[in-house]
Design a protein around this motif. Sequence first.
Motif, short mmCIF file in Angstrom:
data_model
loop_
_atom_site.label_atom_id
_atom_site.label_comp_id
_atom_site.label_asym_id
_atom_site.label_seq_id
_atom_site.Cartn_x
_atom_site.Cartn_y
_atom_site.Cartn_z
N UNK A 24 -0.07 3.93 -5.00
CA UNK A 24 0.52 3.16 -3.91
C UNK A 24 -0.46 3.22 -2.75
N UNK A 25 -0.85 2.04 -2.24
CA UNK A 25 -1.85 1.98 -1.17
C UNK A 25 -3.12 2.73 -1.55
N UNK A 26 -3.54 2.56 -2.82
CA UNK A 26 -4.77 3.15 -3.34
C UNK A 26 -4.76 4.68 -3.36
N UNK A 27 -3.57 5.27 -3.36
CA UNK A 27 -3.46 6.72 -3.44
C UNK A 27 -2.65 7.09 -4.66
N UNK A 28 -3.10 8.10 -5.42
CA UNK A 28 -2.31 8.53 -6.58
C UNK A 28 -0.90 8.94 -6.15
N UNK A 29 0.09 8.49 -6.89
CA UNK A 29 1.47 8.75 -6.51
C UNK A 29 1.78 10.24 -6.48
#
Length: 249
Positions: free
Chosen positions: A129-134
């Motif tokens: 999400x938003x280029x960050x691992x969940x």
Amino acid sequence: MTHSNSYNQFQNEILQQSHSWDELNANIRWDRDGLVPAIVQDADSHMVLMMAYMNSESLRRSLDSGDTWFWSRSRQEYWHKGGTSGNTQRITSLYYDCDGDTLLVKVRANGPACHTGRISCFYNEVNEVDNKPVFEHSNEQPQTTNGVSADRFAILGELEQMIADRDRERPEGAYTTYLFEKGIDKILKKVGEETAETIIAAKNSDNDELRYEVSDLIYHLLVLLQERKLPLDDVLAELDRRHERPRKD
């Protein structure tokens, strides 16, 4: 015990536990539209297959028939799961939660649950999400048995799904497509060849070769199961039943 008798026993137990249909119906907290979400789960693999809505009448139809029936909010009509496609779901047990506002329906499915042809409707994994691992900051450790990760067999489910997708979509140039288009005789020939090569590798005491050949054999066995429309879960359930039998030695 026949399947029909087994289901009748399940149906009687459901009603006995709730004393009557009226009490069972009253124990469900129907929403303002008279609906309740029903989560459908594979009785053997415990995979969540789908979620749909039931009202009082579709719940009654499910109990009476032993197959899942739902209420379609978009079409405003009852639908018998698999009534057209043949991908029916035979109920093995049914529960409602502590609040009575959700049903859990355990089934043995005769084919995929999803309209896309996938085994489960829940195939869209959220990784970022938003280029960050969940789960970047998750401290949860994977469950293990004797030091081995509990999800070590996940690749079998993924491979089974991929093979099912190839069978349905038949992408040009794919080896699995080639096998399905050649048919059962070709698939059986490959299973035989890979079995023989596995035996040779074992006789040669070459574990690298054995690992490679067993992998090929498992893949072709999964293709065979897909060709015969026999779910891997059925094979695992058979192994589980054998494991539970008392030993004769």
